[in-house]
Design an enzyme around this catalytic site. Structure first.
Site: not given
Ligand code: NAD
Ligand code: TDX
Length: 357
Positions: A138-140, A163, A167
């Site tokens: 993810t870009d998070e 989260y 990741k």
């Protein structure tokens, strides 16, 4: 038709993106698919009903944390590739209860890497050269942007939520297994997906379902947080292309070039619902309610996806306004799909304000 004589393990294939990937691969390629999913609350095999009887599709209910069971599957099916989409995916839940995120996203990825490596080491040189582990992230992991600039493949990792941190950890493990052991891995980091079969806890389906019931629409904070929206079928196409043509050891940032504030997304949903099914109380925009912000809420995400566009020729095809209209219509026409989720006990209430357990 690509991916001839390929057998692909898709972990998390009963989830929102995994199921779109499976539908896409079975329709557009000749590959065999083994869907490996332990069916958490977020899983939905209904999303695969159109392909469930396909001769090239198999399903196995198991966790990526179960190394012994994974080992047996590798020996039985002898995959040419693994696409890892199994994860706990909801930021708000990671704030309330991070343990499962550590378990699946970090430990599960570690177990999967070890079983991939064990299997890969037993392959012939030609088979080893062909094998790929595509890890979907993810870009998070990059944290939060101000009003200017975009994330790209060079952006420094700075995850903010439990989260995102889980990741980021999994991405680092994948990278290390490539650098240390030579396991042929590729990582993708994509922006917010939307489209059919999206679990109702996420912003867009959450607002559609609440709007259809004429309930208050809870916008966190001031509503000016920005997300870069990517239609899930565009993402499935990108992942398939990366698997076929991506360079081992590389990462690819995938985005929709569709930045919107949360408030404008919710307003558009209200307008679509008003068109499809006018409410007696007037505009659904009146239901918008600003509520307490998400703790640690990232302000803005945006992806510069020029690398995958330039090197692999991929481009998001779905325009956001058209994709959102299609998505609202899908939820309107598929009430049974999400009503079943509510009937199974999912409560469409506020998450992510709780104390970490
Ligand atoms: P999802 O929550 O809809 O689905 C996750 C799936 O993984 C579910 O079917 C669940 O049963 C399965 N799963 C969970 N734990 C498992 C385990 N231990 N073993 C096997 N299966 C397990 O998630 P999604 O939105 O489809 O996301 C898929 C991947 O893409 C995730 O890795 C997520 O981090 C990433 N991602 C998602 C988005 C997005 O906008 N949805 C954006 C960027 C990246
Ligand atoms: O009720 C809500 N009100 C609201 O304002 C909900 C559910 C969300 N929001 C806001 C929070 C975010 O700014 O909307 C934005 C989107 O929220 P989510 O749908 O929870 O997504 P996000 O936190 O951005 O994470 C998503 O994109 C990246 C996916 O859930 C992740 O799995 C993915 O990695």
């Amino acid at each position: 038709m690509g991916l001839k004589e390929s057998t692909i393990f898709v972990t998390g294939g009963a989830g929102f993106i995994g199921s779109a990937v499976i539908r896409h691969v079975l329709t557009e390629t000749e590959a065999q698919i083994v869907n490996i999913d332990n069916l958490t609350y977020a899983a939905n095999l209904d999303a695969l009903s159109a392909v469930a009887s396909n001769q090239r599709y198999a399903f196995r209910k198991l966790s990526i944390c179960d190394g012994t069971a994974l080992r047996e599957l590798f020996l039985k099916f002898r995959p040419t590739a693994v696409m890892n989409l199994a994860a706990e995916s909801h930021v708000d839940r990671s704030i309330d209860a991070p343990a499962e995120f550590i378990q699946t996203n970090i430990v599960g990825t570690f177990v999967l890497l070890q079983e991939c490596l064990r299997y890969w080491r037993g392959l012939s040189t030609a088979e080893q050269a062909r094998f790929r582990l595509l890890h979907v992230s993810t870009d998070e992991v990059f944290g939060s942007l101000d009003s200017e600039g975009c994330f790209n493949e060079q952006t420094r990792y700075a995850p903010n939520s439990p989260y995102a941190a889980s990741k980021a950890s999994s991405d680092h493990l994948v990278r290390a297994w490539w650098h240390t052991y030579g396991l042929p891995t590729i990582v993708t980091n994509c922006s917010n997906n939307y489209g059919p079969y999206h679990f109702p806890e996420k912003l867009i389906p959450h607002m559609i379902i609440k709007g259809m019931s004429n309930e208050p629409l809870p916008v966190y904070g001031d509503g000016n947080n920005v997300r870069d929206w990517l239609y899930v079928e565009d993402h499935a196409r990108a992942l398939t292309l990366v698997l076929e043509k991506g360079v081992v050891g590389e990462t690819y940032a995938i985005g929709g070039r569709s930045e919107r504030t949360n408030l404008s997304v919710v307003e558009s949903i209200c307008d679509h619902l008003d068109d499809i099914s006018p409410a007696s109380h007037g505009s659904r925009r009146d239901l918008i309610t600003f509520v307490q912000d998400r703790p640690g809420h990232d302000r803005r995400y945006a992806i510069d996806c020029s690398k995958i566009e330039r090197e692999l020729g991929w481009r998001a095809k779905m325009d956001f306004s058209e994709g959102l209209a299609k998505t609202v219509m899908w939820y309107y026409e598929n009430r049974k799909w999400w009503q079943d989720i509510l009937n199974r006990g999912y409560r469409n209430t506020r998450l992510g304000l709780g104390e970490a357990k």
